[in-house]
Design an enzyme around this catalytic site. Structure first.
Site, PDB file in Angstrom:
ATOM      1  N   HIS A  63       0.823  -1.215   0.000  1.00  0.00           N
ATOM      2  CA  HIS A  63       0.000   0.000   0.000  1.00  0.00           C
ATOM      3  C   HIS A  63       0.854   1.260   0.000  1.00  0.00           C
ATOM      4  CE1 HIS A  63      -3.036  -2.600   2.470  1.00  0.00           C
ATOM      5  NE2 HIS A  63      -3.076  -2.897   1.176  1.00  0.00           N
ATOM      6  N   LYS A  73       6.785   6.181   7.017  1.00  0.00           N
ATOM      7  CA  LYS A  73       6.348   5.307   8.116  1.00  0.00           C
ATOM      8  C   LYS A  73       7.550   4.827   8.923  1.00  0.00           C
ATOM      9  CE  LYS A  73       2.490   3.852   5.294  1.00  0.00           C
ATOM     10  NZ  LYS A  73       2.112   2.936   4.208  1.00  0.00           N
ATOM     11  N   TYR A 133       3.007   1.667  13.975  1.00  0.00           N
ATOM     12  CA  TYR A 133       3.782   2.555  13.117  1.00  0.00           C
ATOM     13  C   TYR A 133       3.313   4.002  13.171  1.00  0.00           C
ATOM     14  CZ  TYR A 133       0.187   1.052   9.668  1.00  0.00           C
ATOM     15  OH  TYR A 133      -0.980   0.724   9.016  1.00  0.00           O
ATOM     16  N   ASP A 170      -7.097  -6.073  -0.976  1.00  0.00           N
ATOM     17  CA  ASP A 170      -5.720  -6.415  -1.377  1.00  0.00           C
ATOM     18  C   ASP A 170      -5.674  -7.485  -2.451  1.00  0.00           C
ATOM     19  OD1 ASP A 170      -3.887  -5.851   1.758  1.00  0.00           O
ATOM     20  OD2 ASP A 170      -4.881  -4.518   0.324  1.00  0.00           O
TER      21      ASP A 170
HETATM   22  C1  LIG Z   1      -4.648   2.584   7.109  1.00  0.00           C
HETATM   23  C2  LIG Z   1      -5.893   3.082   7.788  1.00  0.00           C
HETATM   24  C3  LIG Z   1      -7.086   2.367   7.741  1.00  0.00           C
HETATM   25  N1  LIG Z   1      -8.196   2.851   8.364  1.00  0.00           N
HETATM   26  C4  LIG Z   1      -9.415   2.052   8.314  1.00  0.00           C
HETATM   27  C5  LIG Z   1      -9.913   1.755   6.895  1.00  0.00           C
HETATM   28  C6  LIG Z   1     -10.490   0.375   6.993  1.00  0.00           C
HETATM   29  O1  LIG Z   1     -11.864   0.460   7.306  1.00  0.00           O
HETATM   30  C7  LIG Z   1      -9.748  -0.280   8.163  1.00  0.00           C
HETATM   31  C8  LIG Z   1      -8.689  -1.270   7.717  1.00  0.00           C
HETATM   32  O2  LIG Z   1      -7.885  -0.605   6.771  1.00  0.00           O
HETATM   33  P1  LIG Z   1      -6.954  -1.425   5.816  1.00  0.00           P
HETATM   34  O3  LIG Z   1      -7.597  -2.719   5.422  1.00  0.00           O
HETATM   35  O4  LIG Z   1      -6.485  -0.498   4.723  1.00  0.00           O
HETATM   36  O5  LIG Z   1      -5.724  -1.772   6.802  1.00  0.00           O
HETATM   37  P2  LIG Z   1      -4.332  -2.381   6.353  1.00  0.00           P
HETATM   38  O6  LIG Z   1      -4.532  -3.433   5.306  1.00  0.00           O
HETATM   39  O7  LIG Z   1      -3.616  -2.737   7.592  1.00  0.00           O
HETATM   40  O8  LIG Z   1      -3.618  -1.169   5.643  1.00  0.00           O
HETATM   41  C9  LIG Z   1      -2.324  -0.715   6.028  1.00  0.00           C
HETATM   42  O9  LIG Z   1      -1.435  -1.691   5.587  1.00  0.00           O
HETATM   43  C10 LIG Z   1      -0.153  -1.304   5.145  1.00  0.00           C
HETATM   44  C11 LIG Z   1       0.848  -2.283   5.686  1.00  0.00           C
HETATM   45  C12 LIG Z   1       0.247   0.087   5.382  1.00  0.00           C
HETATM   46  O10 LIG Z   1       1.420   0.412   5.414  1.00  0.00           O
HETATM   47  C13 LIG Z   1      -0.789   1.127   5.445  1.00  0.00           C
HETATM   48  O11 LIG Z   1      -0.619   1.912   6.610  1.00  0.00           O
HETATM   49  C14 LIG Z   1      -2.171   0.644   5.421  1.00  0.00           C
HETATM   50  O12 LIG Z   1      -2.566   0.621   4.058  1.00  0.00           O
HETATM   51  O13 LIG Z   1      -9.123   0.797   8.892  1.00  0.00           O
HETATM   52  C15 LIG Z   1      -8.192   4.030   9.065  1.00  0.00           C
HETATM   53  O14 LIG Z   1      -9.227   4.453   9.617  1.00  0.00           O
HETATM   54  N2  LIG Z   1      -7.022   4.760   9.132  1.00  0.00           N
HETATM   55  C16 LIG Z   1      -5.870   4.331   8.514  1.00  0.00           C
HETATM   56  O15 LIG Z   1      -4.832   5.016   8.603  1.00  0.00           O
END
Ligand SMILES: Cc1cn([C@H]2C[C@H](O)[C@@H](COP(=O)(O)OP(=O)(O)O[C@H]3O[C@H](C)C(=O)[C@H](O)[C@H]3O)O2)c(=O)[nH]c1=O
Length: 183
Positions: A63, A73, A133, A170
């Site tokens: 991402h 980060k 992070y 993803d």
């Molecule tokens: C990233 C983020 C997500 N969210 C909410 C949005 C979704 O409803 C839920 C899960 O989000 P997401 O599936 O995008 O989470 P990850 O798959 O862990 O995403 C992260 O994974 C990789 C490793 C990264 O480096 C990024 O910080 C980020 O993209 O949290 C938020 O409210 N705030 C945030 O900053």
């Protein structure tokens, strides 16, 4: 010096080994100190802290946030272990498209700084992995972007590839070539 900063073959990535003060009670370590990081050239201000929890075999990424919302980060593993990957997606970079991977765990306490412009992802190597992070830009879903984890051109060497779990998002991320078309 409470931190040992080490550079990699990709400009901008910094491996950070905190000094661990162990005693009969356990240990103490600093996880961030502005003056030391600025001296090392990590001058960006952190404006958001994140925490994700995963069991073993979860792959999150690759991402990034686009444009002015790009996030630097500072990542670490509070509990468990991950294989953490940064992909250089900075247009014009001599290492554009190159990736670097490192194991971060509660055992090694290693932290990793990934500047804005990189894609980021990790796969968890243990159950009960808590990943923390700091980010240099706030979450901006309108500028969320990414590249599929197993893109053949990036050819990231993930240590686990079978039985992984992903978010629905993803599983349908674009290819690296599609990403490049959008630059
Ligand atoms: C990233 C983020 C997500 N969210 C909410 C949005 C979704 O409803 C839920 C899960 O989000 P997401 O599936 O995008 O989470 P990850 O798959 O862990 O995403 C992260 O994974 C990789 C490793 C990264 O480096 C990024 O910080 C980020 O993209 O949290 C938020 O409210 N705030 C945030 O900053």
């Amino acid at each position: 010096m409470p931190f040992n900063f080490k550079r990699t073959e990709i400009e901008g990535l910094v491996i950070i080994e905190p000094r661990v003060f162990a005693d009969g009670r356990g240990f103490f370590l600093e996880t961030y100190k502005k003056s030391d990081f600025v001296k090392e050239g990590i001058t960006e201000e952190f404006v958001q802290d994140n925490h994700s929890f995963s069991c073993k075999g979860v792959l999150r990424g690759v991402h990034l946030q686009k444009g002015a919302s790009a996030q630097g980060k500072l990542v670490r593993c509070l509990a468990g272990a991950v294989w953490d990957v940064a992909v250089d997606l900075r247009p014009g970079s001599a290492t554009f498209g190159k990736w670097f991977g490192i194991e971060l765990s509660s055992e090694n306490n290693i932290m990793f700084y990934i500047p804005p412009g990189f894609g980021h992802g990790f796969v968890t190597l243990e159950d009960n992995t808590h990943f923390l992070y700091k980010c240099t830009h706030e979450y901006d879903p309108k500028n969320d972007s990414g590249i599929i984890w197993n893109d053949a051109d990036l050819a990231i060497e993930w240590p686990l590839t079978d039985g992984l779990s992903f978010s629905d998002k993803d599983l349908v991320l674009q290819s690296f070539s599609k990403f490049k078309e959008g630059l």
